[in-house]
Scaffold this active site. Structure first.
Site, PDB file in Angstrom:
ATOM      1  N   ARG A   8      -5.522  -8.675 -15.418  1.00 30.97           N
ATOM      2  CA  ARG A   8      -5.209  -7.355 -15.975  1.00 30.97           C
ATOM      3  C   ARG A   8      -3.926  -7.438 -16.803  1.00 30.97           C
ATOM      4  O   ARG A   8      -3.960  -7.607 -18.006  1.00 30.97           O
ATOM      5  CB  ARG A   8      -5.086  -6.298 -14.867  1.00 30.97           C
ATOM      6  CG  ARG A   8      -5.278  -4.860 -15.388  1.00 30.97           C
ATOM      7  CD  ARG A   8      -4.057  -4.247 -16.037  1.00 30.97           C
ATOM      8  NE  ARG A   8      -2.927  -4.092 -15.152  1.00 30.97           N
ATOM      9  CZ  ARG A   8      -1.774  -3.562 -15.500  1.00 30.97           C
ATOM     10  NH1 ARG A   8      -1.595  -3.119 -16.755  1.00 30.97           N
ATOM     11  NH2 ARG A   8      -0.771  -3.489 -14.647  1.00 30.97           N
ATOM     12  N   ASP A   9      -2.798  -7.373 -16.138  1.00 32.36           N
ATOM     13  CA  ASP A   9      -1.539  -7.379 -16.870  1.00 32.36           C
ATOM     14  C   ASP A   9      -1.356  -8.669 -17.654  1.00 32.36           C
ATOM     15  O   ASP A   9      -0.764  -8.678 -18.732  1.00 32.36           O
ATOM     16  CB  ASP A   9      -0.374  -7.184 -15.887  1.00 32.36           C
ATOM     17  CG  ASP A   9       0.885  -6.686 -16.560  1.00 32.36           C
ATOM     18  OD1 ASP A   9       0.855  -6.446 -17.775  1.00 32.36           O
ATOM     19  OD2 ASP A   9       1.897  -6.541 -15.875  1.00 32.36           O
ATOM     20  N   HIS A 202       8.766  -8.675 -14.208  1.00 32.84           N
ATOM     21  CA  HIS A 202       8.570  -9.469 -15.421  1.00 32.84           C
ATOM     22  C   HIS A 202       9.769 -10.399 -15.572  1.00 32.84           C
ATOM     23  O   HIS A 202      10.851 -10.130 -15.059  1.00 32.84           O
ATOM     24  CB  HIS A 202       8.411  -8.557 -16.645  1.00 32.84           C
ATOM     25  CG  HIS A 202       7.079  -7.885 -16.694  1.00 32.84           C
ATOM     26  ND1 HIS A 202       6.161  -8.109 -17.695  1.00 32.84           N
ATOM     27  CD2 HIS A 202       6.494  -7.003 -15.852  1.00 32.84           C
ATOM     28  CE1 HIS A 202       5.069  -7.390 -17.471  1.00 32.84           C
ATOM     29  NE2 HIS A 202       5.248  -6.709 -16.356  1.00 32.84           N
ATOM     30  N   CYS A 233       3.365  -5.546 -21.411  1.00 30.28           N
ATOM     31  CA  CYS A 233       2.792  -4.222 -21.665  1.00 30.28           C
ATOM     32  C   CYS A 233       2.682  -3.958 -23.168  1.00 30.28           C
ATOM     33  O   CYS A 233       3.692  -4.023 -23.872  1.00 30.28           O
ATOM     34  CB  CYS A 233       3.651  -3.143 -21.008  1.00 30.28           C
ATOM     35  SG  CYS A 233       3.086  -1.461 -21.352  1.00 30.28           S
TER      36      CYS A 233
END
Length: 303
Positions: A8-9, A202, A233
């Site tokens: 996902r990320d 992060h 993001c």
């Protein structure tokens, strides 16, 4: 405990849609190696986040027992409903603490997202599932700067978010430092409803592993990472990759993580990143390819 968020990320900034079969292969490889939980996709609009376009196909391809270990990102009750109908049982309901980022990411204010959460919780429960409250920009916002911890605590303690099994505190920009992370995790642990705390870090400023260790020491039960530090993001300027799963595992050494596990993970990472044309940001993976062959964690051969 590690949750790997590669699918996902990790993928959402790459701009490429990884074939469903390849996503299935990666998910099963990670679960087979012993990774306890995965984040496998998102209900975000595919025109805005193209790499997530085949999330529902991935869900359909996985077995129910595999999906028990997998989380899917959602932002509205309708997305929970659609995901549940497809077989998802673990929902990560995400909103940003800062209004500016929530508008950029989801198209509404943080208050609007909080107001909708009771319906999302109800739908998740009706599906027999579990839902997380995920707070993006819990430390800083790319548009508004530092985020007041009191805003985080207010959302975490809001009765409308009660019912979430977990709370995810996301250092979306990787700008937090260990003392700051420890303080927020401790405050959430002691001043808001009791639930599992997840730290999503992060590594933009090189603090990813240090922040994760600080979060664990302060009471976080889970830390997020991605293979090779892939990710970021698309709606947060300056947000680079996640903290590397390999680095987090090498630092924390869970019982299931062995030199053989690292070797298999490094090979999986290198293959995936080559497909995507992305750099490998994992220092543990770099170390595993070193020439210090007397060290049991070094992987034989070369990338």
């Amino acid at each position: 405990m590690l949750r790997d968020v590669t699918l996902r990320d990790g993928l959402q900034l790459t701009g490429k849609v990884l074939p469903t079969e390849r996503k299935v292969e990666i998910a099963r490889t990670l679960l087979g190696l012993g990774v306890p939980e995965l984040e496998i996709g998102s209900m975000a609009r595919p025109d805005l986040v193209p790499p997530m376009a085949n999330t529902m196909e991935l869900v359909a391809a996985l077995k129910p027992e595999e999906l028990q270990h997998c989380w899917v990102w959602v932002a509205t009750p309708r997305q929970v409903e659609r995901a549940a109908a497809a077989g998802v049982r673990n929902f990560q309901y995400c909103l940003s603490v800062s209004d500016a980022h929530n508008q950029a990411n989801i198209g509404r204010t943080a208050e609007d997202s909080v107001a909708a959460m009771p319906a999302a919780i109800r739908l998740a429960r009706e599906a027999g599932g579990s839902i997380q409250l995920c707070l993006a920009t819990a430390f800083s916002c790319p548009f508004d700067g530092p985020v007041d911890p009191r805003r985080v605590l207010a959302i975490a303690a809001d009765p409308r978010t009660d019912g979430a099994a977990d709370i995810v505190l996301a250092d979306t920009l990787g700008q937090a430092h260990p003392a700051q992370v420890a303080a927020l995790v401790e405050a959430v642990r002691t001043r808001t409803p009791q639930r599992r705390i997840v730290f999503h870090g992060h590594d933009t400023w090189g603090m990813g592993v240090a922040n994760a260790l600080a979060a664990r020491a302060a009471g976080a039960a889970v830390v997020d990472g991605s293979l090779g530090g892939l990710g970021g993001c698309p709606f947060a300027p300056g947000a680079s990759g996640n903290t590397s799963s390999e680095d987090l595992l090498f630092a924390t050494r869970p019982d299931w993580f062995t030199p053989a596990t690292l070797a298999a993970m490094v090979e999986t990472t290198e293959s995936l990143l080559a497909e995507l044309g992305e750099p490998n940001r994992s220092r543990a993976a770099e170390g595993a390819r070193s020439e210090a062959t007397a060290f049991e964690w070094v992987v034989s051969g070369s990338a």
